[in-house]
Design a protein around this motif. Sequence first.
Motif, PDB file in Angstrom:
ATOM      1  N   GLN A  61       0.989  -1.389   0.198  1.00 54.65           N
ATOM      2  CA  GLN A  61       0.054  -0.039  -0.027  1.00 54.65           C
ATOM      3  C   GLN A  61       0.870   1.425  -0.063  1.00 54.65           C
ATOM      4  OE1 GLN A  61      -2.945   0.158   2.859  1.00 54.65           O
ATOM      5  NE2 GLN A  61      -3.935  -1.768   2.425  1.00 54.65           N
ATOM      6  N   TYR A  62       2.198   0.935   0.020  1.00 55.72           N
ATOM      7  CA  TYR A  62       3.260   2.238   0.014  1.00 55.72           C
ATOM      8  C   TYR A  62       3.942   2.285  -1.267  1.00 55.72           C
ATOM      9  CZ  TYR A  62       1.923   3.022   4.993  1.00 55.72           C
ATOM     10  OH  TYR A  62       1.390   3.321   6.314  1.00 55.72           O
ATOM     11  N   THR A 152      -1.804  10.626  -8.153  1.00 53.42           N
ATOM     12  CA  THR A 152      -0.853  11.421  -9.299  1.00 53.42           C
ATOM     13  C   THR A 152      -0.550  12.821  -8.881  1.00 53.42           C
ATOM     14  OG1 THR A 152      -1.845  10.054 -10.962  1.00 53.42           O
ATOM     15  CG2 THR A 152      -0.744  11.973 -11.606  1.00 53.42           C
ATOM     16  N   ASP A 153      -1.628  13.506  -8.456  1.00 51.18           N
ATOM     17  CA  ASP A 153      -1.733  14.905  -7.742  1.00 51.18           C
ATOM     18  C   ASP A 153      -0.807  14.762  -6.711  1.00 51.18           C
ATOM     19  OD1 ASP A 153      -3.339  15.998  -9.878  1.00 51.18           O
ATOM     20  OD2 ASP A 153      -5.033  15.905  -8.669  1.00 51.18           O
ATOM     21  N   LEU A 154      -0.816  14.017  -5.834  1.00 46.96           N
ATOM     22  CA  LEU A 154       0.068  13.861  -4.650  1.00 46.96           C
ATOM     23  C   LEU A 154       1.327  13.783  -5.097  1.00 46.96           C
ATOM     24  CD1 LEU A 154       0.215  13.834  -1.604  1.00 46.96           C
ATOM     25  CD2 LEU A 154      -0.036  11.299  -1.764  1.00 46.96           C
ATOM     26  N   VAL A 172      11.595  12.638  -5.809  1.00 47.96           N
ATOM     27  CA  VAL A 172      10.438  12.432  -4.876  1.00 47.96           C
ATOM     28  C   VAL A 172      11.101  11.679  -3.655  1.00 47.96           C
ATOM     29  CG1 VAL A 172       8.116  11.399  -4.534  1.00 47.96           C
ATOM     30  CG2 VAL A 172       8.804  12.338  -6.797  1.00 47.96           C
ATOM     31  N   ASN A 173      10.789  12.393  -2.327  1.00 46.72           N
ATOM     32  CA  ASN A 173      11.221  11.633  -1.330  1.00 46.72           C
ATOM     33  C   ASN A 173      10.121  10.778  -0.994  1.00 46.72           C
ATOM     34  OD1 ASN A 173      11.360  11.274   1.802  1.00 46.72           O
ATOM     35  ND2 ASN A 173      13.307  12.290   1.309  1.00 46.72           N
ATOM     36  N   VAL A 174      10.735   9.186  -0.843  1.00 44.62           N
ATOM     37  CA  VAL A 174       9.712   8.307  -0.607  1.00 44.62           C
ATOM     38  C   VAL A 174       9.114   8.382   0.502  1.00 44.62           C
ATOM     39  CG1 VAL A 174       9.253   5.641  -0.766  1.00 44.62           C
ATOM     40  CG2 VAL A 174      10.712   6.996  -2.483  1.00 44.62           C
ATOM     41  N   LEU A 175       9.870   8.605   1.793  1.00 44.65           N
ATOM     42  CA  LEU A 175       9.305   8.637   3.052  1.00 44.65           C
ATOM     43  C   LEU A 175       8.333   9.823   3.060  1.00 44.65           C
ATOM     44  CD1 LEU A 175       9.401   7.999   6.054  1.00 44.65           C
ATOM     45  CD2 LEU A 175      11.164   9.625   6.225  1.00 44.65           C
ATOM     46  N   LYS A 176       8.470  10.954   2.573  1.00 46.58           N
ATOM     47  CA  LYS A 176       7.534  12.081   2.675  1.00 46.58           C
ATOM     48  C   LYS A 176       6.395  11.756   1.886  1.00 46.58           C
ATOM     49  CE  LYS A 176      11.173  15.733   3.367  1.00 46.58           C
ATOM     50  NZ  LYS A 176      11.865  16.990   2.686  1.00 46.58           N
ATOM     51  N   ASP A 182      -0.522   8.653   3.511  1.00 42.36           N
ATOM     52  CA  ASP A 182      -1.230   8.183   4.673  1.00 42.36           C
ATOM     53  C   ASP A 182      -2.370   9.389   5.229  1.00 42.36           C
ATOM     54  OD1 ASP A 182      -0.459   5.613   5.198  1.00 42.36           O
ATOM     55  OD2 ASP A 182       1.144   6.349   6.585  1.00 42.36           O
ATOM     56  N   GLN A 183      -2.030  10.575   4.697  1.00 38.33           N
ATOM     57  CA  GLN A 183      -2.935  11.720   5.056  1.00 38.33           C
ATOM     58  C   GLN A 183      -4.241  11.997   4.037  1.00 38.33           C
ATOM     59  OE1 GLN A 183      -2.380  13.312   8.078  1.00 38.33           O
ATOM     60  NE2 GLN A 183      -0.517  11.780   8.121  1.00 38.33           N
ATOM     61  N   LEU A 184      -4.073  11.296   3.048  1.00 36.31           N
ATOM     62  CA  LEU A 184      -5.305  11.395   1.835  1.00 36.31           C
ATOM     63  C   LEU A 184      -6.465  10.420   2.433  1.00 36.31           C
ATOM     64  CD1 LEU A 184      -3.480  10.642  -1.506  1.00 36.31           C
ATOM     65  CD2 LEU A 184      -4.574  12.682  -0.637  1.00 36.31           C
TER      66      LEU A 184
END
Length: 185
Positions: A61-62, A152-154, A172-176, A182-184
Amino acid sequence: MKNHIISAFRLTLVMLAVVGIYLVIVYGGSKILPTQGNAEIITYKGQKFYANIGQEFKSDQYFQGRPSSVNYNAAGSGGSNKGPSNEEYLETVQKRMDTLKLDNPAMKNTKVPVELATASGSGLDPDISPEGALYQVKRIAKLRNLPEEKITDLIKTQTEKPLLGLFGPSKVNVLKLNMALDQLK
């Protein structure tokens, strides 16, 4: 003999001055960076993470980052030291590509971004390309029951542009990205 000792002493003094000036420039330059040359520590759900060190995400999921030849152990960074003609290395890369295609069946006929199949030189690279993140959108959207456009927007909002528009690639920083995911809702 005396001339050699004096010459060696002069050379030592000159090199100390050159190296000292270099160190002052590097140290001073690091202090104008956003993190001032220090690690970027993020506290998330009561746990501390280093944003500038690659993390392992086991859940499908990540978003997945670059593979690590040191199992994401920051105490011992390093590459595999195997070249592109090494049979064992080629087998490892092929297995990674096969796994990616199994995990992302909707992308079966799409070229796998290179950073998703090869480890970085340090084994701890925290970033992937926007293309590497977009490659994983369909899987994540399906598993999280979210529209692909939202993910995609994220990715677009989490993409860091090159410094001054010139230096380095977009990344793109994968952790961030995963924290924002998770906030979506």
